[in-house]
Enzyme design. Sequence first.
Site, PDB file in Angstrom:
ATOM      1  N   LEU A  83       0.849  -1.194   0.000  1.00 21.74           N
ATOM      2  CA  LEU A  83       0.000   0.000   0.000  1.00 21.74           C
ATOM      3  C   LEU A  83       0.877   1.233   0.000  1.00 21.74           C
ATOM      4  O   LEU A  83       2.027   1.184   0.436  1.00 21.74           O
ATOM      5  CB  LEU A  83      -0.895   0.007   1.243  1.00 21.74           C
ATOM      6  CG  LEU A  83      -1.875  -1.148   1.374  1.00 21.74           C
ATOM      7  CD1 LEU A  83      -2.603  -1.059   2.701  1.00 21.74           C
ATOM      8  CD2 LEU A  83      -2.865  -1.131   0.237  1.00 21.74           C
ATOM      9  N   ASP A  84       0.355   2.386  -0.491  1.00 18.75           N
ATOM     10  CA  ASP A  84       1.115   3.626  -0.349  1.00 18.75           C
ATOM     11  C   ASP A  84       0.557   4.409   0.838  1.00 18.75           C
ATOM     12  O   ASP A  84      -0.354   3.951   1.537  1.00 18.75           O
ATOM     13  CB  ASP A  84       1.116   4.426  -1.652  1.00 18.75           C
ATOM     14  CG  ASP A  84      -0.267   4.878  -2.064  1.00 18.75           C
ATOM     15  OD1 ASP A  84      -1.130   4.969  -1.192  1.00 18.75           O
ATOM     16  OD2 ASP A  84      -0.476   5.142  -3.259  1.00 18.75           O
ATOM     17  N   SER A  85       1.123   5.608   1.067  1.00 15.49           N
ATOM     18  CA  SER A  85       0.790   6.310   2.302  1.00 15.49           C
ATOM     19  C   SER A  85      -0.684   6.710   2.353  1.00 15.49           C
ATOM     20  O   SER A  85      -1.307   6.673   3.418  1.00 15.49           O
ATOM     21  CB  SER A  85       1.679   7.542   2.459  1.00 15.49           C
ATOM     22  OG  SER A  85       1.578   8.374   1.319  1.00 15.49           O
TER      23      SER A  85
END
Lengths: 128, 113
Positions: A83-85
Amino acid sequence: MAAALRPAILRHIRLSPSPVAAAAAAAHPYSLERGLARAMSSHDAHITRDEVVDRLVDVLKSHPKVDPSKVNPEAHFEKDLGLDSLDTVEVVMAIEEEFKLEIPDQEADKIDSLPLAIEYVANHPMAA
Amino acid sequence: MATTAGYLARRAAQKERVRLLYRSALKDTLNWAVHRHLFYQDASDLRDKFETNRHVEDPDVIDRLIDDAEAQYRNFQHPDPYIVPWAPGGSKFTRNPPPPQGIEIIYNYGKEN
């Protein structure tokens, strides 16, 4: 004499809850209602750690960008689940909704892995 | 070297601002959405707005973009946001607080014998 003294003495002593007092409380018409009210109160829903882990894993598995087979209770959102931020922000918000929590922004920002989330939710007194 | 560290610190601060802004904006989107199925579309649109500037590299441009976005968020903030009932401002906040420790109810007071 003793019969006259008994009420006078009883008026001045308080007994701590004992089996007798509990039986007397149970005999009271409102005691059942009280018990039910406590059981249904959302504040007293003590969820166990296992339940927290199960529900958190379910939340992660239902996120559209997560591969369900990769989710395990030790997973890091960005390193293990890819996942990204901003996805992490969405996941933390989903966790808040699942457990009816309101996590302060600064604390929510630090939750970046399942162990941390489990720790936070399991130790939160209002988690339900 | 100092400039590299300064640059990285600045980028880290910007990333944190973006995360916090996205979190507040996402919550606000949920406040404005009357139904869940409306929220999903709105949230997706919000995410797209953030994604358009994903590859911007210049720190000054990023700062300006974040300032604009924060101003836009403040302008469109919901006047009556949802608050979890037990939290400060929520509908159950300080309602029926539990009695202090050591207080008990004696139901048969005066009729003990």
